[in-house]
Write an enzyme that holds these catalytic residues in place. Structure first.
Site, PDB file in Angstrom:
ATOM      1  N   ASP A  34      -3.742  51.447 -62.659  1.00 28.90           N
ATOM      2  CA  ASP A  34      -4.253  52.814 -62.674  1.00 28.90           C
ATOM      3  C   ASP A  34      -5.536  52.811 -63.494  1.00 28.90           C
ATOM      4  OD1 ASP A  34      -4.124  55.738 -62.292  1.00 28.90           O
ATOM      5  OD2 ASP A  34      -3.795  55.765 -64.458  1.00 28.90           O
ATOM      6  N   GLU A  53      -5.823  52.037 -56.606  1.00 32.31           N
ATOM      7  CA  GLU A  53      -6.011  53.309 -55.926  1.00 32.31           C
ATOM      8  C   GLU A  53      -7.430  53.395 -55.386  1.00 32.31           C
ATOM      9  OE1 GLU A  53      -4.977  58.032 -56.784  1.00 32.31           O
ATOM     10  OE2 GLU A  53      -5.186  56.603 -58.433  1.00 32.31           O
ATOM     11  N   ASP A  84      -0.186  57.634 -67.452  1.00 28.52           N
ATOM     12  CA  ASP A  84      -0.909  56.537 -66.819  1.00 28.52           C
ATOM     13  C   ASP A  84       0.029  55.410 -66.389  1.00 28.52           C
ATOM     14  OD1 ASP A  84      -3.290  57.912 -67.244  1.00 28.52           O
ATOM     15  OD2 ASP A  84      -3.569  57.026 -69.226  1.00 28.52           O
TER      16      ASP A  84
END
Length: 407
Positions: free
Chosen positions: A196, A280, A361
Site C-alpha cells: 500500500d 494498487e 495502511d
C-alpha cells in the site's frame, strides 16, 4: 529483455568542445529533416524518403558553405539523427491512428540548443572502442575518461552520449540480458506481499512492515528555493545567469538521483524476497492535481511501480496491479465486511462486525494482496512477456543481493 547501463563521463575541455559540436550538428540535421517534412506537407507533396533526406541534408549539405562544418563530426552521428526524426514521425502517425499505446503524441518539434538534454548516438559503424586503460574512444572526439562502476556483461553494439541539464555527461549502453543468468541470480521463493503506497509512509507491506518516506524534495526545498531565487535575479543572457541555472539544475539532479536510488534499492529488495507482489493501480496524474500534488510528485510512485514491473519480468516474478477503485481501506481484512469510507485522518478503526482493530495502511495492504489473488494462489505463475523499453539502471545501484553486482 534490454537494460540501459549508464556510466559517468569526464571529458576534458577539448573533448567537451568536440561533443558540443557533435550535439549541435545532430540537432541541425534533425531540425532540417523536420523542416523538409513540414515544407512538403504545406506544399501537399509526398514526404521525402530517408534516402533523399540523407543525400540532401548530409552528403550535399557538407559541400555547401552554409553547412560545411557538418564534416567536422562523425557521419554516423548525423545518420542517427535522421533515424531519430524518422522514428519520431512514425510514432506520431501511429499515435494518430490509435495503434500506439500510451498517451497521444504531438508532431515532432524543432530542437533547441537550450534543451535540458542533448544526446548523440554512435553505432558499430562508427568504430568506437573501449581502450585497454578503460577509456571510451569516440571518433573525432577522442578517448574520454569513464567512471566504470561495474563490468558490462556483453559487448554493446552502440553507445549514446548524453549531456543533462546539470552539465553532466553519461555514456549509455543498451545490453541484452541473459534470462538464464537472471533466473539463477534470484531463485524462486514462496513469499508473497501486498504493498500500500502512501505519503506518511512510502510503502506499507501486508506483513506489517512500514517503510518511511524519505521526502527528498521536502528536505532539499530550502536549498532549491535559494538556488531558484538567485537564478531569477540574474540578467537574462548573462554568464552569471548561466552559472546560476547550472547550480539550480545540479540541486534538482541531486534530488532526482537520490529518489531514483531509493526506488532501485527498495524495488530490488522486494523483488528478491517475494515471488508475488501486489500493488494498487493509482491515478498519479489525478492525485497530482490535488493539494497534495507536491508530496505525490516527491514520492514518485509511478517510477517505483515501473521499476517493479520490469524487474519482475526480468527475474520471473509475478506483479499484479489491482483496480484503483477497489475498497481496500473500507474492507475488514479479517471478516470481509465493508465498513464504509473514512477520512484520511482516521489511521486506526475497529470493524463493526467482528471487532478487530485495524491499522488503516496495513489493512489496505492485506486487502490488496487478497484482491490480487496472491493470498491463496501459488504465486508462481510466469509474467506474460511484453514490449518493455530499455530501463535505466543507475551504475552502482545497490541492488539485492549484494554479492556479485557485475555478474
Amino acid at each position: 529483455m534490454q537494460l540501459r547501463y549508464s556510466f559517468r563521463l569526464y571529458p576534458d575541455t577539448g573533448q567537451q568542445t568536440a561533443l558540443a559540436k557533435a550535439f549541435g550538428c545532430a540537432r541541425v540535421v534533425f531540425n532540417d529533416a523536420v523542416r523538409a517534412r513540414e515544407d512538403a506537407r504545406k506544399a501537399e507533396q509526398p514526404f521525402p524518403t530517408a534516402g533523399d533526406l540523407s543525400k540532401k541534408l548530409i552528403t550535399q549539405a557538407k559541400q555547401t558553405e552554409e553547412r560545411s562544418w557538418l564534416g567536422e563530426v562523425s557521419a554516423v552521428v548525423l545518420q542517427q539523427s535522421l533515424r531519430d526524426a524518422e522514428a519520431a514521425y512514425k510514432n506520431f502517425f501511429a499515435s494518430l491512428r490509435g495503434t500506439r499505446k500510451g498517451p497521444k503524441l504531438g508532431a515532432p518539434r524543432f530542437k533547441s540548443r537550450k534543451d535540458t538534454r542533448q544526446s548523440i548516438r554512435f553505432t558499430a559503424n562508427a568504430r568506437w572502442t573501449i581502450t585497454g586503460s578503460g577509456r571510451l574512444n569516440l571518433p573525432k572526439i577522442g578517448a574520454v575518461k569513464v567512471k566504470w562502476s561495474r563490468a558490462l556483461p556483453v559487448t554493446p553494439s552502440s553507445v549514446t552520449v548524453v549531456k543533462d541539464a546539470a552539465g553532466r555527461f553519461f555514456a549509455s549502453f543498451v545490453i541484452d540480458t541473459d534470462p538464464a543468468a537472471d533466473q539463477a541470480r534470484m531463485p524462486r521463493t514462496d513469499r508473497t506481499i501486498g504493498i500500500d503506497l502512501g505519503l506518511t509512509h512510502f510503502a506499507v507491506l501486508s506483513d506489517g512492515t512500514k517503510i518511511d518516506s524519505p521526502r527528498f524534495l521536502r528536505r532539499a526545498e530550502k536549498k532549491l528555493k535559494k538556488a531558484q531565487k538567485e537564478l531569477s535575479r540574474k540578467q537574462k543572457g548573462s554568464k552569471n545567469r548561466e552559472k546560476a541555472r547550472a547550480k539550480a539544475a545540479r540541486a534538482h539532479a541531486k534530488v532526482a538521483d537520490a529518489r531514483r536510488e531509493f526506488h532501485h534499492q527498495l524495488s530490488t529488495k522486494l523483488i528478491s524476497e517475494n515471488q508475488g507482489i501486489a500493488v494498487e493501480d493509482l491515478s498519479v496524474a489525478g492525485l497530482a492535481r490535488t493539494r497534495l500534488a507536491k508530496s505525490v510528485h516527491d514520492a514518485g510512485w509511478a517510477s517505483f511501480v515501473t521499476m517493479l514491473k520490469y524487474k519482475a519480468e526480468r527475474y520471473g516474478r509475478t506483479l499484479v496491479a489491482i483496480g484503483r477503485f477497489e475498497p481496500t481501506s473500507q474492507t475488514c481484512s479479517t471478516c470481509g465486511t465493508k465498513d464504509g469510507p473514512k477520512p484520511l485522518n482516521v489511521r486506526e478503526w475497529t470493524c463493526s462486525a467482528c471487532g478487530t482493530v485495524h491499522d488503516r495502511d496495513t489493512n489496505a495492504a492485506i486487502n490488496i494482496k487478497t484482491a490480487a489473488g496472491l493470498a491463496v494462489s501459488a504465486c508462481g505463475a510466469p509474467v506474460r512477456p511484453g514490449a518493455i523499453p530499455a530501463q535505466r539502471e543507475e551504475t552502482g545501484s545497490h541492488g539485492f543481493p549484494t554479492g556479485n553486482r557485475a555478474a
